[in-house]
Motif scaffolding. Structure first.
Motif, mmCIF file in Angstrom:
data_model
loop_
_atom_site.group_PDB
_atom_site.id
_atom_site.type_symbol
_atom_site.label_atom_id
_atom_site.label_comp_id
_atom_site.label_asym_id
_atom_site.label_seq_id
_atom_site.Cartn_x
_atom_site.Cartn_y
_atom_site.Cartn_z
ATOM 1 N N HIS A 177 55.639 48.069 34.046
ATOM 2 C CA HIS A 177 54.465 48.741 33.473
ATOM 3 C C HIS A 177 53.448 48.884 34.594
ATOM 4 C CE1 HIS A 177 50.661 49.227 31.315
ATOM 5 N NE2 HIS A 177 51.390 49.653 30.290
ATOM 6 N N PRO A 178 52.836 50.065 34.771
ATOM 7 C CA PRO A 178 51.924 50.274 35.899
ATOM 8 C C PRO A 178 50.819 49.235 36.019
ATOM 9 C CG PRO A 178 52.423 52.369 34.845
ATOM 10 C CD PRO A 178 53.036 51.303 33.986
ATOM 11 N N LEU A 179 50.151 48.914 34.910
ATOM 12 C CA LEU A 179 49.047 47.961 34.984
ATOM 13 C C LEU A 179 49.548 46.543 35.249
ATOM 14 C CD1 LEU A 179 46.100 47.297 34.920
ATOM 15 C CD2 LEU A 179 46.183 47.280 32.407
ATOM 16 N N ARG A 180 50.673 46.158 34.611
ATOM 17 C CA ARG A 180 51.196 44.815 34.849
ATOM 18 C C ARG A 180 51.603 44.643 36.308
ATOM 19 N NH1 ARG A 180 53.036 45.180 29.423
ATOM 20 N NH2 ARG A 180 55.135 45.906 29.903
ATOM 21 N N MET A 181 52.179 45.662 36.895
ATOM 22 C CA MET A 181 52.568 45.582 38.298
ATOM 23 C C MET A 181 51.341 45.537 39.201
ATOM 24 S SD MET A 181 56.008 47.944 38.519
ATOM 25 C CE MET A 181 56.231 47.539 40.260
ATOM 26 N N SER A 182 50.276 46.237 38.834
ATOM 27 C CA SER A 182 49.033 46.182 39.613
ATOM 28 C C SER A 182 48.395 44.806 39.525
ATOM 29 C CB SER A 182 48.046 47.252 39.129
ATOM 30 O OG SER A 182 48.534 48.547 39.367
ATOM 31 N N ILE A 183 48.424 44.219 38.331
ATOM 32 C CA ILE A 183 47.882 42.874 38.144
ATOM 33 C C ILE A 183 48.661 41.866 38.986
ATOM 34 C CG2 ILE A 183 47.646 40.986 36.486
ATOM 35 C CD1 ILE A 183 47.035 43.116 34.346
ATOM 36 N N LEU A 184 49.991 41.941 38.922
ATOM 37 C CA LEU A 184 50.825 41.002 39.671
ATOM 38 C C LEU A 184 50.596 41.158 41.173
ATOM 39 C CD1 LEU A 184 52.949 38.804 39.145
ATOM 40 C CD2 LEU A 184 54.714 40.548 39.487
ATOM 41 N N GLU A 185 50.460 42.393 41.636
ATOM 42 C CA GLU A 185 50.214 42.626 43.060
ATOM 43 C C GLU A 185 48.869 42.030 43.475
ATOM 44 O OE1 GLU A 185 50.215 46.324 46.218
ATOM 45 O OE2 GLU A 185 49.105 46.549 44.346
ATOM 46 N N ALA A 186 47.832 42.238 42.655
ATOM 47 C CA ALA A 186 46.505 41.709 42.980
ATOM 48 C C ALA A 186 46.526 40.188 43.075
ATOM 49 C CB ALA A 186 45.491 42.171 41.937
ATOM 50 N N LEU A 187 47.214 39.531 42.149
ATOM 51 C CA LEU A 187 47.295 38.079 42.171
ATOM 52 C C LEU A 187 48.127 37.597 43.361
ATOM 53 C CD1 LEU A 187 47.863 37.330 38.366
ATOM 54 C CD2 LEU A 187 45.771 36.961 39.686
ATOM 55 N N ALA A 188 49.171 38.328 43.702
ATOM 56 C CA ALA A 188 50.026 37.933 44.815
ATOM 57 C C ALA A 188 49.311 38.080 46.152
ATOM 58 C CB ALA A 188 51.310 38.758 44.816
ATOM 59 N N LEU A 189 48.505 39.137 46.296
ATOM 60 C CA LEU A 189 47.842 39.399 47.571
ATOM 61 C C LEU A 189 46.570 38.578 47.751
ATOM 62 C CD1 LEU A 189 48.196 43.281 47.937
ATOM 63 C CD2 LEU A 189 49.563 41.498 49.028
ATOM 64 N N ASP A 190 45.791 38.422 46.683
ATOM 65 C CA ASP A 190 44.460 37.832 46.814
ATOM 66 C C ASP A 190 44.282 36.503 46.096
ATOM 67 O OD1 ASP A 190 43.500 39.996 48.387
ATOM 68 O OD2 ASP A 190 43.323 41.195 46.584
ATOM 69 N N GLY A 191 45.318 35.990 45.483
ATOM 70 C CA GLY A 191 45.232 34.672 44.878
ATOM 71 C C GLY A 191 44.754 34.689 43.438
ATOM 72 N N PRO A 192 44.572 33.500 42.851
ATOM 73 C CA PRO A 192 44.219 33.371 41.433
ATOM 74 C C PRO A 192 42.964 34.148 41.067
ATOM 75 C CG PRO A 192 44.799 31.243 42.365
ATOM 76 C CD PRO A 192 44.718 32.184 43.519
ATOM 77 N N ALA A 193 42.937 34.611 39.811
ATOM 78 C CA ALA A 193 41.796 35.386 39.322
ATOM 79 C C ALA A 193 41.743 35.285 37.811
ATOM 80 C CB ALA A 193 41.907 36.841 39.762
ATOM 81 N N THR A 194 40.613 35.704 37.264
ATOM 82 C CA THR A 194 40.431 35.759 35.814
ATOM 83 C C THR A 194 40.616 37.188 35.338
ATOM 84 O OG1 THR A 194 38.058 36.193 35.983
ATOM 85 C CG2 THR A 194 38.759 33.875 35.946
ATOM 86 N N ALA A 195 40.723 37.351 34.026
ATOM 87 C CA ALA A 195 40.838 38.703 33.462
ATOM 88 C C ALA A 195 39.600 39.522 33.806
ATOM 89 C CB ALA A 195 41.027 38.614 31.946
ATOM 90 N N THR A 196 38.430 38.879 33.784
ATOM 91 C CA THR A 196 37.196 39.593 34.110
ATOM 92 C C THR A 196 37.206 40.074 35.553
ATOM 93 O OG1 THR A 196 35.961 38.250 32.518
ATOM 94 C CG2 THR A 196 34.682 39.405 34.198
ATOM 95 N N GLY A 197 37.593 39.199 36.466
ATOM 96 C CA GLY A 197 37.652 39.589 37.870
ATOM 97 C C GLY A 197 38.657 40.696 38.122
ATOM 98 N N LEU A 198 39.816 40.604 37.489
ATOM 99 C CA LEU A 198 40.850 41.620 37.666
ATOM 100 C C LEU A 198 40.434 42.948 37.050
ATOM 101 C CD1 LEU A 198 43.975 39.420 36.926
ATOM 102 C CD2 LEU A 198 43.468 40.529 39.109
ATOM 103 N N SER A 199 39.756 42.900 35.910
ATOM 104 C CA SER A 199 39.342 44.146 35.257
ATOM 105 C C SER A 199 38.368 44.906 36.136
ATOM 106 C CB SER A 199 38.720 43.852 33.887
ATOM 107 O OG SER A 199 37.512 43.122 34.030
ATOM 108 N N GLY A 200 37.441 44.182 36.799
ATOM 109 C CA GLY A 200 36.514 44.848 37.698
ATOM 110 C C GLY A 200 37.206 45.435 38.911
ATOM 111 N N ARG A 201 38.206 44.719 39.429
ATOM 112 C CA ARG A 201 38.921 45.181 40.616
ATOM 113 C C ARG A 201 39.817 46.373 40.303
ATOM 114 N NH1 ARG A 201 42.494 40.668 43.347
ATOM 115 N NH2 ARG A 201 40.778 39.494 42.432
ATOM 116 N N LEU A 202 40.416 46.367 39.111
ATOM 117 C CA LEU A 202 41.376 47.413 38.763
ATOM 118 C C LEU A 202 40.773 48.533 37.926
ATOM 119 C CD1 LEU A 202 44.387 45.073 37.869
ATOM 120 C CD2 LEU A 202 43.974 46.272 40.024
ATOM 121 N N GLY A 203 39.507 48.369 37.517
ATOM 122 C CA GLY A 203 38.855 49.410 36.719
ATOM 123 C C GLY A 203 39.418 49.531 35.321
#
Length: 201
Positions: free
Chosen positions: A28-54
């Motif tokens: 799924h496009p968003l799930r893969m973007s979330i996994l990539e963000a966590l893999a590259l930049d480390g742990p995050a919250t849903a709030t932090g990821l939502s701001g980063r991914l729009g």
């Protein structure tokens, strides 16, 4: 008789072969973007990821739980609150044998989505690198290259890929090893594939 104990090498990441269920859970496009963000930049919250991914926080939270159900991520215990959970990637090497799913009508669509999004991520990483400002040392260290004069059999191409992977493995840090001063995260993308020849006319 010596009482010395031979030091054991740090354990490598476990290997996980993606099966049909895992592939459908990840494709799924968003799930893969979330996994990539966590893999590259480390742990995050849903709030932090939502701001980063729009994306909407509720939507990101739903996909985070979905990724956790399939074992791709896990909650970072001892951090955050009941309302704001921190998530991290499960440390493992993922292996996907695409040939196992090409002829399966139940997974062919998921495989197509996964591969398309994966290639898009590779492209986006290069684009970001080109658009960012780097000093001369880093500009001289990076490369975007291709070779178009190779002709190989499947066996030869497989051997080439194995050699390239072995070179990367020699430069990979051991678990717990501290990086040298001034070191930055580096992405190495290997893309090797055959091209169908086009005739004249």
């Amino acid at each position: 008789m010596s009482d010395d104990v031979e030091p054991q090498a740090p354990p490598r990441k476990p290997v996980r072969r993606l099966d049909a269920r895992s592939l459908r859970g990840l494709a799924h496009p968003l799930r893969m973007s979330i996994l990539e963000a966590l893999a590259l930049d480390g742990p995050a919250t849903a709030t932090g990821l939502s701001g980063r991914l729009g994306e909407n926080t509720g939507t990101v939270s739903w996909h985070l739980r979905h990724l956790a159900q399939h074992g791709f991520i896990e909650e970072e215990t001892g951090r955050g609150t009941k309302r704001e959970r921190w998530w991290r990637v499960v440390e493992e090497t993922k292996v996907l044998e695409t040939s196992e799913f090409h002829d399966d009508p139940h997974t062919k669509g998921a495989l197509s989505v996964y591969m398309h999004e994966l290639v898009q991520q590779y492209f986006s990483r290069v684009t970001h690198y080109l658009n960012e400002s780097w000093d001369d040392a880093w500009h001289g260290a990076g490369t975007i290259s291709d070779w178009r004069d190779l002709r190989m059999t499947p066996v030869q191409l497989t051997a080439l890929n194995a050699e390239l992977m072995a070179v990367i493995a020699r430069h990979a840090p051991e678990p717990g090893e501290e990086p040298e001063p001034g070191a930055l995260p580096v992405i190495v993308q290997i893309q090797s594939f055959p091209r169908k020849e086009r005739g004249e006319g």
